[in-house]
Design a protein around this motif. Structure first.
Motif, PDB file in Angstrom:
ATOM      1  N   SER A   7      74.053  48.137  53.212  1.00 38.06           N
ATOM      2  CA  SER A   7      73.680  47.463  54.446  1.00 38.06           C
ATOM      3  C   SER A   7      72.395  48.075  54.966  1.00 38.06           C
ATOM      4  CB  SER A   7      74.781  47.631  55.489  1.00 38.06           C
ATOM      5  OG  SER A   7      74.819  48.958  55.936  1.00 38.06           O
ATOM      6  N   THR A   8      71.793  47.424  55.937  1.00 39.77           N
ATOM      7  CA  THR A   8      70.572  47.960  56.505  1.00 39.77           C
ATOM      8  C   THR A   8      70.808  48.525  57.893  1.00 39.77           C
ATOM      9  OG1 THR A   8      69.972  45.778  57.297  1.00 39.77           O
ATOM     10  CG2 THR A   8      69.033  46.486  55.183  1.00 39.77           C
ATOM     11  N   GLY A   9      72.037  48.743  58.267  1.00 37.37           N
ATOM     12  CA  GLY A   9      72.335  49.311  59.573  1.00 37.37           C
ATOM     13  C   GLY A   9      72.295  50.819  59.514  1.00 37.37           C
ATOM     14  N   THR A  10      72.309  51.440  60.661  1.00 41.61           N
ATOM     15  CA  THR A  10      72.329  52.886  60.724  1.00 41.61           C
ATOM     16  C   THR A  10      73.677  53.379  60.226  1.00 41.61           C
ATOM     17  OG1 THR A  10      70.842  52.865  62.599  1.00 41.61           O
ATOM     18  CG2 THR A  10      72.120  54.860  62.266  1.00 41.61           C
ATOM     19  N   LEU A  11      73.664  54.261  59.245  1.00 45.39           N
ATOM     20  CA  LEU A  11      74.902  54.818  58.708  1.00 45.39           C
ATOM     21  C   LEU A  11      75.374  55.984  59.555  1.00 45.39           C
ATOM     22  CD1 LEU A  11      74.066  54.781  54.916  1.00 45.39           C
ATOM     23  CD2 LEU A  11      75.461  53.167  56.189  1.00 45.39           C
ATOM     24  N   ALA A  12      74.446  56.777  59.993  1.00 38.03           N
ATOM     25  CA  ALA A  12      74.779  57.910  60.842  1.00 38.03           C
ATOM     26  C   ALA A  12      73.682  58.019  61.879  1.00 38.03           C
ATOM     27  CB  ALA A  12      74.856  59.192  60.015  1.00 38.03           C
ATOM     28  N   SER A  13      74.052  58.287  63.087  1.00 33.86           N
ATOM     29  CA  SER A  13      73.057  58.380  64.132  1.00 33.86           C
ATOM     30  C   SER A  13      73.486  59.418  65.148  1.00 33.86           C
ATOM     31  CB  SER A  13      72.879  57.019  64.815  1.00 33.86           C
ATOM     32  OG  SER A  13      71.856  57.091  65.773  1.00 33.86           O
ATOM     33  N   ALA A  14      72.541  60.217  65.532  1.00 38.09           N
ATOM     34  CA  ALA A  14      72.730  61.218  66.564  1.00 38.09           C
ATOM     35  C   ALA A  14      71.347  61.454  67.140  1.00 38.09           C
ATOM     36  CB  ALA A  14      73.307  62.502  65.962  1.00 38.09           C
ATOM     37  N   PRO A  15      71.251  62.067  68.287  1.00 40.00           N
ATOM     38  CA  PRO A  15      69.907  62.353  68.795  1.00 40.00           C
ATOM     39  C   PRO A  15      69.108  63.130  67.754  1.00 40.00           C
ATOM     40  CG  PRO A  15      71.549  62.784  70.478  1.00 40.00           C
ATOM     41  CD  PRO A  15      72.296  62.515  69.194  1.00 40.00           C
ATOM     42  N   GLU A  25      65.653  45.365  47.184  1.00 41.48           N
ATOM     43  CA  GLU A  25      65.103  44.032  47.372  1.00 41.48           C
ATOM     44  C   GLU A  25      63.771  44.152  48.103  1.00 41.48           C
ATOM     45  OE1 GLU A  25      69.517  42.050  48.005  1.00 41.48           O
ATOM     46  OE2 GLU A  25      68.087  42.064  49.668  1.00 41.48           O
ATOM     47  N   ALA A  26      62.906  43.175  47.898  1.00 44.97           N
ATOM     48  CA  ALA A  26      61.568  43.207  48.479  1.00 44.97           C
ATOM     49  C   ALA A  26      61.585  43.419  49.991  1.00 44.97           C
ATOM     50  CB  ALA A  26      60.818  41.929  48.133  1.00 44.97           C
ATOM     51  N   GLY A  27      62.549  42.873  50.698  1.00 47.35           N
ATOM     52  CA  GLY A  27      62.622  43.017  52.142  1.00 47.35           C
ATOM     53  C   GLY A  27      62.960  44.423  52.606  1.00 47.35           C
ATOM     54  N   ALA A  28      63.373  45.296  51.700  1.00 46.48           N
ATOM     55  CA  ALA A  28      63.757  46.660  52.075  1.00 46.48           C
ATOM     56  C   ALA A  28      62.597  47.419  52.702  1.00 46.48           C
ATOM     57  CB  ALA A  28      64.281  47.421  50.862  1.00 46.48           C
ATOM     58  N   VAL A  29      61.391  47.209  52.197  1.00 46.56           N
ATOM     59  CA  VAL A  29      60.232  47.937  52.718  1.00 46.56           C
ATOM     60  C   VAL A  29      59.981  47.531  54.171  1.00 46.56           C
ATOM     61  CG1 VAL A  29      57.780  48.415  52.419  1.00 46.56           C
ATOM     62  CG2 VAL A  29      59.250  48.152  50.414  1.00 46.56           C
ATOM     63  N   ARG A  30      59.978  46.248  54.435  1.00 45.82           N
ATOM     64  CA  ARG A  30      59.745  45.748  55.795  1.00 45.82           C
ATOM     65  C   ARG A  30      60.846  46.244  56.746  1.00 45.82           C
ATOM     66  NH1 ARG A  30      59.205  40.689  54.717  1.00 45.82           N
ATOM     67  NH2 ARG A  30      61.433  40.280  54.751  1.00 45.82           N
ATOM     68  N   THR A  61      58.521  51.746  48.622  1.00 50.39           N
ATOM     69  CA  THR A  61      57.915  50.869  47.612  1.00 50.39           C
ATOM     70  C   THR A  61      58.008  51.505  46.227  1.00 50.39           C
ATOM     71  OG1 THR A  61      56.428  49.851  49.214  1.00 50.39           O
ATOM     72  CG2 THR A  61      55.794  49.703  46.891  1.00 50.39           C
ATOM     73  N   ASN A  62      57.714  52.798  46.131  1.00 48.47           N
ATOM     74  CA  ASN A  62      57.830  53.494  44.841  1.00 48.47           C
ATOM     75  C   ASN A  62      59.260  53.431  44.320  1.00 48.47           C
ATOM     76  OD1 ASN A  62      55.139  54.214  44.845  1.00 48.47           O
ATOM     77  ND2 ASN A  62      55.491  56.351  45.386  1.00 48.47           N
ATOM     78  N   SER A  63      60.222  53.692  45.188  1.00 59.74           N
ATOM     79  CA  SER A  63      61.625  53.636  44.771  1.00 59.74           C
ATOM     80  C   SER A  63      62.001  52.231  44.337  1.00 59.74           C
ATOM     81  CB  SER A  63      62.548  54.086  45.909  1.00 59.74           C
ATOM     82  OG  SER A  63      62.412  55.462  46.129  1.00 59.74           O
ATOM     83  N   LEU A  64      61.555  51.259  45.060  1.00 56.47           N
ATOM     84  CA  LEU A  64      61.849  49.864  44.738  1.00 56.47           C
ATOM     85  C   LEU A  64      61.296  49.498  43.360  1.00 56.47           C
ATOM     86  CD1 LEU A  64      63.057  47.241  45.850  1.00 56.47           C
ATOM     87  CD2 LEU A  64      60.847  46.769  46.900  1.00 56.47           C
ATOM     88  N   ARG A  65      60.080  49.922  43.084  1.00 58.25           N
ATOM     89  CA  ARG A  65      59.440  49.613  41.795  1.00 58.25           C
ATOM     90  C   ARG A  65      60.098  50.324  40.623  1.00 58.25           C
ATOM     91  NH1 ARG A  65      53.328  50.050  43.719  1.00 58.25           N
ATOM     92  NH2 ARG A  65      53.066  47.889  44.374  1.00 58.25           N
ATOM     93  N   HIS A  66      60.486  51.580  40.825  1.00 59.96           N
ATOM     94  CA  HIS A  66      60.917  52.405  39.702  1.00 59.96           C
ATOM     95  C   HIS A  66      62.423  52.599  39.591  1.00 59.96           C
ATOM     96  CE1 HIS A  66      56.742  53.227  38.880  1.00 59.96           C
ATOM     97  NE2 HIS A  66      56.580  53.563  40.139  1.00 59.96           N
ATOM     98  N   ALA A  67      63.161  52.403  40.677  1.00 64.30           N
ATOM     99  CA  ALA A  67      64.601  52.668  40.629  1.00 64.30           C
ATOM    100  C   ALA A  67      65.417  51.400  40.464  1.00 64.30           C
ATOM    101  CB  ALA A  67      65.044  53.414  41.886  1.00 64.30           C
ATOM    102  N   GLY A  68      65.048  50.355  41.161  1.00 62.96           N
ATOM    103  CA  GLY A  68      65.817  49.122  41.082  1.00 62.96           C
ATOM    104  C   GLY A  68      67.262  49.285  41.497  1.00 62.96           C
ATOM    105  N   ALA A  69      67.523  50.163  42.420  1.00 62.74           N
ATOM    106  CA  ALA A  69      68.885  50.428  42.904  1.00 62.74           C
ATOM    107  C   ALA A  69      68.786  50.781  44.383  1.00 62.74           C
ATOM    108  CB  ALA A  69      69.489  51.561  42.090  1.00 62.74           C
ATOM    109  N   PRO A  70      69.893  51.017  45.054  1.00 67.05           N
ATOM    110  CA  PRO A  70      69.835  51.320  46.484  1.00 67.05           C
ATOM    111  C   PRO A  70      68.892  52.481  46.801  1.00 67.05           C
ATOM    112  CG  PRO A  70      72.094  50.965  45.831  1.00 67.05           C
ATOM    113  CD  PRO A  70      71.272  50.984  44.562  1.00 67.05           C
ATOM    114  N   ILE A  71      68.247  52.362  47.947  1.00 71.14           N
ATOM    115  CA  ILE A  71      67.258  53.341  48.400  1.00 71.14           C
ATOM    116  C   ILE A  71      67.722  53.881  49.742  1.00 71.14           C
ATOM    117  CG2 ILE A  71      64.850  53.659  49.087  1.00 71.14           C
ATOM    118  CD1 ILE A  71      64.384  50.987  47.352  1.00 71.14           C
ATOM    119  N   GLY A  72      67.734  55.185  49.882  1.00 66.87           N
ATOM    120  CA  GLY A  72      68.149  55.802  51.140  1.00 66.87           C
ATOM    121  C   GLY A  72      66.965  56.361  51.899  1.00 66.87           C
TER     122      GLY A  72
END
Length: 146
Positions: A7-15, A25-30, A61-72
């Motif tokens: 998902s693209t939501g916050t997984l963990a958040s604290a101050p 996916e291409a939209g991940a960078v945006r 972008t580098n991860s998207l091009r070279h990994a083709g898997a989820p990016i954290g």
């Protein structure tokens, strides 16, 4: 961090801490740029927005091009006067800095990271690698407590 969720939501958040996982996916960078920008604004760190968004964009972008898997992406503002940003993917091979020729369309991302950050590096994890960088917080020196 990788594989927790696509998902693209916050997984963990604290101050001063945020973490997201994006599908390859291409939209991940945006989406990463938007979340980083919004988070820095929320943290009162707008002065770091442009450079942070640029560097995150390059690394995702580098991860998207070279990994083709989820990016954290993980951001934290520790007490040592620096914003720490990490981009992870499941490929364990570290990225290579290239010497791009003037006519090359790519190959400058790690050079940008090296030039714009206070420190940067890579580390291998159990299932991939993380590329990280630190940016000094305006008005604070390294080692100064807040």
């Amino acid at each position: 961090m990788i594989g927790v969720s696509d998902s693209t939501g916050t997984l963990a958040s604290a101050p001063g801490f945020a973490e997201w996982t994006f599908p390859a996916e291409a939209g991940a960078v945006r989406t990463a740029r938007t979340l980083v920008r919004d988070t820095l604004h929320e943290w009162g760190m707008s002065a770091l927005t442009d450079v942070t968004v640029l560097l995150v964009s390059e690394l995702v972008t580098n991860s998207l091009r070279h990994a083709g898997a989820p990016i954290g992406v993980r951001m934290s503002a520790p007490r040592d006067g620096a914003l720490l940003v990490e981009v992870s993917d499941p490929v364990s091979e570290p990225p290579r800095e290239r010497s791009a020729h003037p006519e090359d369309e790519g190959g400058r991302g790690l050079q940008l990271v090296a030039l714009a950050s206070r420190r940067w590096g890579t580390r291998r994890g159990e299932s991939g690698k993380t590329v990280w960088f630190e940016l000094g917080l305006p008005g604070r020196e390294a080692g100064e407590d807040t």
